[in-house]
Design a protein around this motif. Structure first.
Motif, short mmCIF file in Angstrom:
data_model
loop_
_atom_site.label_atom_id
_atom_site.label_comp_id
_atom_site.label_asym_id
_atom_site.label_seq_id
_atom_site.Cartn_x
_atom_site.Cartn_y
_atom_site.Cartn_z
N ASP A 1 0.82 -1.22 0.00
CA ASP A 1 0.00 0.00 0.00
C ASP A 1 0.85 1.27 0.00
N GLU A 2 2.11 1.16 -0.47
CA GLU A 2 3.01 2.32 -0.45
C GLU A 2 3.80 2.41 -1.74
N PHE A 3 4.28 3.64 -2.00
CA PHE A 3 5.15 3.89 -3.15
C PHE A 3 6.24 4.84 -2.67
N LEU A 4 7.49 4.47 -2.92
CA LEU A 4 8.61 5.28 -2.44
C LEU A 4 9.67 5.34 -3.53
N SER A 5 10.22 6.54 -3.77
CA SER A 5 11.26 6.73 -4.78
C SER A 5 12.57 7.16 -4.13
N ALA A 6 13.66 6.56 -4.55
CA ALA A 6 14.99 6.93 -4.06
C ALA A 6 15.89 7.23 -5.26
N ILE A 7 16.64 8.33 -5.16
CA ILE A 7 17.56 8.73 -6.22
C ILE A 7 18.99 8.66 -5.70
N LYS A 8 19.93 9.12 -6.50
CA LYS A 8 21.35 9.05 -6.18
C LYS A 8 21.66 9.56 -4.77
N ARG A 9 22.39 8.76 -4.01
CA ARG A 9 22.84 9.01 -2.64
C ARG A 9 21.75 8.79 -1.60
N GLN A 10 20.52 8.58 -2.02
CA GLN A 10 19.47 8.24 -1.06
C GLN A 10 19.45 6.72 -0.86
N SER A 11 18.78 6.30 0.21
CA SER A 11 18.71 4.87 0.54
C SER A 11 17.30 4.50 0.96
N VAL A 12 17.00 3.22 0.86
CA VAL A 12 15.72 2.69 1.30
C VAL A 12 15.98 1.53 2.25
N LEU A 13 15.28 1.53 3.38
CA LEU A 13 15.32 0.39 4.30
C LEU A 13 13.98 -0.33 4.19
N MET A 14 14.02 -1.59 3.80
CA MET A 14 12.79 -2.38 3.61
C MET A 14 12.78 -3.56 4.57
N LYS A 15 11.67 -3.71 5.30
CA LYS A 15 11.51 -4.87 6.17
C LYS A 15 10.90 -6.01 5.38
N CYS A 16 10.68 -7.15 6.01
CA CYS A 16 10.11 -8.27 5.30
C CYS A 16 8.70 -7.92 4.81
N GLY A 17 8.37 -8.40 3.62
CA GLY A 17 7.08 -8.08 3.01
C GLY A 17 7.13 -8.31 1.51
N ASN A 18 6.04 -7.98 0.85
CA ASN A 18 5.98 -8.09 -0.61
C ASN A 18 6.28 -6.74 -1.25
N PHE A 19 7.18 -6.74 -2.22
CA PHE A 19 7.56 -5.50 -2.89
C PHE A 19 7.66 -5.72 -4.40
N LEU A 20 7.49 -4.63 -5.13
CA LEU A 20 7.89 -4.56 -6.52
C LEU A 20 9.03 -3.55 -6.59
N GLY A 21 10.03 -3.83 -7.40
CA GLY A 21 11.13 -2.89 -7.58
C GLY A 21 11.18 -2.40 -9.01
N GLN A 22 11.16 -1.09 -9.19
CA GLN A 22 11.28 -0.50 -10.52
C GLN A 22 12.60 0.25 -10.60
N ILE A 23 13.47 -0.19 -11.52
CA ILE A 23 14.80 0.37 -11.68
C ILE A 23 14.83 1.27 -12.90
N LEU A 24 15.25 2.52 -12.70
CA LEU A 24 15.28 3.51 -13.77
C LEU A 24 16.69 4.07 -13.95
N PRO A 25 17.03 4.48 -15.18
CA PRO A 25 18.41 4.88 -15.46
C PRO A 25 18.75 6.30 -15.03
N ASP A 26 20.04 6.53 -14.81
CA ASP A 26 20.56 7.88 -14.64
C ASP A 26 20.45 8.61 -15.97
N LYS A 27 20.04 9.87 -15.94
CA LYS A 27 19.80 10.62 -17.18
C LYS A 27 21.07 10.84 -17.98
N GLN A 28 22.21 10.91 -17.30
CA GLN A 28 23.48 11.17 -18.00
C GLN A 28 24.15 9.88 -18.47
N THR A 29 24.25 8.89 -17.60
CA THR A 29 24.98 7.67 -17.96
C THR A 29 24.09 6.59 -18.57
#
Length: 302
Positions: free
Chosen positions: A69-97
């Motif tokens: 029931d949540e959506f969270l975005s992390a960009i360069k130098r940010q971090s995410v702490l995830m506990k046990c549960g069901n997740f989907l991960g969406q990986i997106l590219p750096d605009k420069q590289t």
């Protein structure tokens, strides 16, 4: 399970394009501890964590973490702490590289108990007063975390220097760092419930993602069901097939936004979960007899 290892195995044993450019892992007591990957995105995949937790630090690109029931975005130098549960991960590219790079630290209950032995930290022994309200938390960029990740990368490049004592120290170090971040209260709440299952009812998951770009298969995964079981549960709950109900709700919301919002038609389409403007316009006209632009023009005339 690992955030990237299954992708590496999948694309390394097929004729498909290898999206994993570089992948390394370090284990402790037979379980994955550190994981580092450089990927050519975009990629979107299930990331169930049934009996583990994970700290993910982004070095390039963007990571969207989606829970029941949540959506969270992390960009360069940010971090995410995830506990046990069901997740989907969406990986997106750096605009420069055009790449995505991340380092993950995995936490397993049996490994932590072995590390701390008879001196378990409070977050593993503290009685739970209230059920946790979230499965993940975002941590802003910080120099101590950057330095820690650089240390981990050093050991990836110099595996001959890695030993059990160092890995134990690095595990304890990241936990101490997490407890001193700017978002420490929320991080501590996650740590105290690191391996506690959080129950989210079926309707809450559906309503939380009605207007997101999520497929039925992904919704089924978030509710911990097979696709056929998900469809049966959905019809019993909403008295309508999933696609029919979801499209109806999205179109109704778009109709309301066209009437009250100054957003562009394209923005409204994407905000309501449609992938393209053409698809949105087609479905809108099928349902309401006019195109979105003509509907808005008619309202403005009144």
């Amino acid at each position: 399970m690992g955030l990237f290892a299954p992708l590496f195995l999948l694309f390394n044993h097929t004729n498909k394009l290898l999206m994993i450019i570089d992948y390394k892992r370090i284990d402790l007591f037979g379980k994955m501890l550190f994981e580092r990957a450089v990927i050519k995105p975009p990629i979107k995949r299930p990331n169930p964590m049934n009996n583990e937790a994970c700290f993910l630090h982004i070095r390039q690109g963007k990571y969207n973490s989606i829970s029941e029931d949540e959506f969270l975005s992390a960009i360069k130098r940010q971090s995410v702490l995830m506990k046990c549960g069901n997740f989907l991960g969406q990986i997106l590219p750096d605009k420069q590289t055009g790449l995505y790079e991340a380092v993950a630290v995995h936490f397993h209950p049996d490994v932590l108990r072995k590390i701390y032995m008879n001196n378990l930290p409070k977050f593993l022994t503290k009685p739970k007063k209230n059920p946790i309200a979230t499965n993940m938390v975002l941590m802003e960029a910080s120099i101590p975390v950057d330095k820690y990740v650089e240390d981990v990368l050093f050991y990836f490049e110099n595996p001959h220097l890695v030993n059990e004592e160092i890995l134990i120290l690095k595990t304890k170090e990241i936990i101490l760092l997490l407890m001193q971040t700017q978002n420490a209260p929320n991080v501590l709440q996650i740590l105290e419930n690191l391996f506690e299952e959080r129950t989210v009812d079926f309707k809450t998951t559906i309503e939380s993602h009605l207007f997101s770009d999520i497929t039925l298969i992904e919704l089924a995964q978030l509710t911990n069901r097979s696709l056929s079981s998900f469809k049966r549960k959905f019809k019993a709950t909403y008295h309508s097939p999933p696609l029919q109900y979801i499209h109806s709700r999205r179109l109704q919301k778009s109709k309301e936004l066209l009437a009250i919002s100054e957003q562009s038609i394209g923005d409204i389409a994407f905000d309501c979960g449609f992938k393209t403007i053409n698809h949105f316009s087609k479905k809108f006209k099928e349902s309401f007899g006019v195109s979105p632009s003509l509907y808005r023009k008619t309202l403005s005339g009144k």
